[in-house]
Motif scaffolding. Sequence first.
Motif, PDB file in Angstrom:
ATOM      1  N   ALA A  17       0.838  -1.197   0.000  1.00  0.00           N
ATOM      2  CA  ALA A  17       0.000   0.000   0.000  1.00  0.00           C
ATOM      3  C   ALA A  17       0.877   1.253   0.000  1.00  0.00           C
ATOM      4  O   ALA A  17       2.006   1.237   0.503  1.00  0.00           O
ATOM      5  N   ALA A  18       0.368   2.322  -0.565  1.00  0.00           N
ATOM      6  CA  ALA A  18       1.121   3.580  -0.604  1.00  0.00           C
ATOM      7  C   ALA A  18       1.276   4.143   0.808  1.00  0.00           C
ATOM      8  O   ALA A  18       0.338   4.121   1.609  1.00  0.00           O
ATOM      9  N   HIS A  19       2.470   4.619   1.108  1.00  0.00           N
ATOM     10  CA  HIS A  19       2.776   5.218   2.406  1.00  0.00           C
ATOM     11  C   HIS A  19       3.409   6.590   2.193  1.00  0.00           C
ATOM     12  O   HIS A  19       4.147   6.790   1.232  1.00  0.00           O
ATOM     13  N   VAL A  31       6.409   5.971  -0.442  1.00  0.00           N
ATOM     14  CA  VAL A  31       6.742   4.576  -0.740  1.00  0.00           C
ATOM     15  C   VAL A  31       5.474   3.924  -1.273  1.00  0.00           C
ATOM     16  O   VAL A  31       4.455   3.928  -0.575  1.00  0.00           O
ATOM     17  N   PRO A  32       5.492   3.440  -2.522  1.00  0.00           N
ATOM     18  CA  PRO A  32       6.628   3.371  -3.450  1.00  0.00           C
ATOM     19  C   PRO A  32       7.004   4.739  -4.011  1.00  0.00           C
ATOM     20  O   PRO A  32       6.308   5.721  -3.791  1.00  0.00           O
ATOM     21  N   LEU A 159      12.871  -4.761  -1.514  1.00  0.00           N
ATOM     22  CA  LEU A 159      13.116  -3.956  -2.710  1.00  0.00           C
ATOM     23  C   LEU A 159      11.773  -3.779  -3.398  1.00  0.00           C
ATOM     24  O   LEU A 159      11.148  -4.762  -3.821  1.00  0.00           O
ATOM     25  N   ILE A 160      11.330  -2.530  -3.492  1.00  0.00           N
ATOM     26  CA  ILE A 160       9.963  -2.223  -3.920  1.00  0.00           C
ATOM     27  C   ILE A 160       9.995  -1.441  -5.225  1.00  0.00           C
ATOM     28  O   ILE A 160      10.676  -0.415  -5.341  1.00  0.00           O
ATOM     29  N   ALA A 161       9.244  -1.927  -6.203  1.00  0.00           N
ATOM     30  CA  ALA A 161       9.181  -1.286  -7.517  1.00  0.00           C
ATOM     31  C   ALA A 161       8.276  -0.061  -7.483  1.00  0.00           C
ATOM     32  O   ALA A 161       7.523   0.166  -6.533  1.00  0.00           O
ATOM     33  N   ALA A 162       8.337   0.709  -8.568  1.00  0.00           N
ATOM     34  CA  ALA A 162       7.552   1.948  -8.648  1.00  0.00           C
ATOM     35  C   ALA A 162       6.053   1.700  -8.577  1.00  0.00           C
ATOM     36  O   ALA A 162       5.294   2.573  -8.142  1.00  0.00           O
TER      37      ALA A 162
END
Length: 202
Positions: A17-19, A31-32, A159-162
């Motif tokens: 989820a977006a943070h 993040v992302p 490791l988190i992608a866009a």
Amino acid sequence: MSERAGEGRITTGSLIAAHELVTITGERIGVPDAGRLVHLQFRRFAGCPVCNLHMRSIAQRHDEIAAAEIREIVVFHSTAEDLLVHAAELPFAVIADPDKRLYVEFGVESAPRALLDPRAWMPLVRGFSHDLWKIIRRRQAAPSLNPEGGSIGLPADFLIAADGHVVACKYGEHGYDQWSVDELLELARTEKSRPRYRENAR
């Protein structure tokens, strides 16, 4: 909500989820990250000798990490006030999470094996020896003997992608079990070679 597997742990392919996180210096970061990969890593407490040892390796090669289009973000279960004493000079984003909300969300655990595993002993000695000399010379503050959140936390790397997908992750088995910089860079190179990455980067 994030997709989970197993005992609350996130796995490769999970969607995060977006943070909006706030660093110890007050910067707000997402993040992302729409423009690059995010290396989100979880450490222990402010001034932790083992964490300091690893943070030095990250700081020394941060230019390489940034050049690989990776945003480095490190989470500690300490207050921002404590982290400003110990981590304010680090060249990457440092996040205070004293309530361990992110730790719970990402399934990051604490366990006695963080320090009892023999593989952690040599890094602990190296980290403690380096920090003790600086503390004696009053070039560094001593860590708390009773750190917030305890002293048996286990590290974790994501490791988190866009697009918010986790392209790689690692849950440490002991207190110094994490990706090296070389491993991180290789994971990033592998991800960037995939067609999905090139499509998301357009």
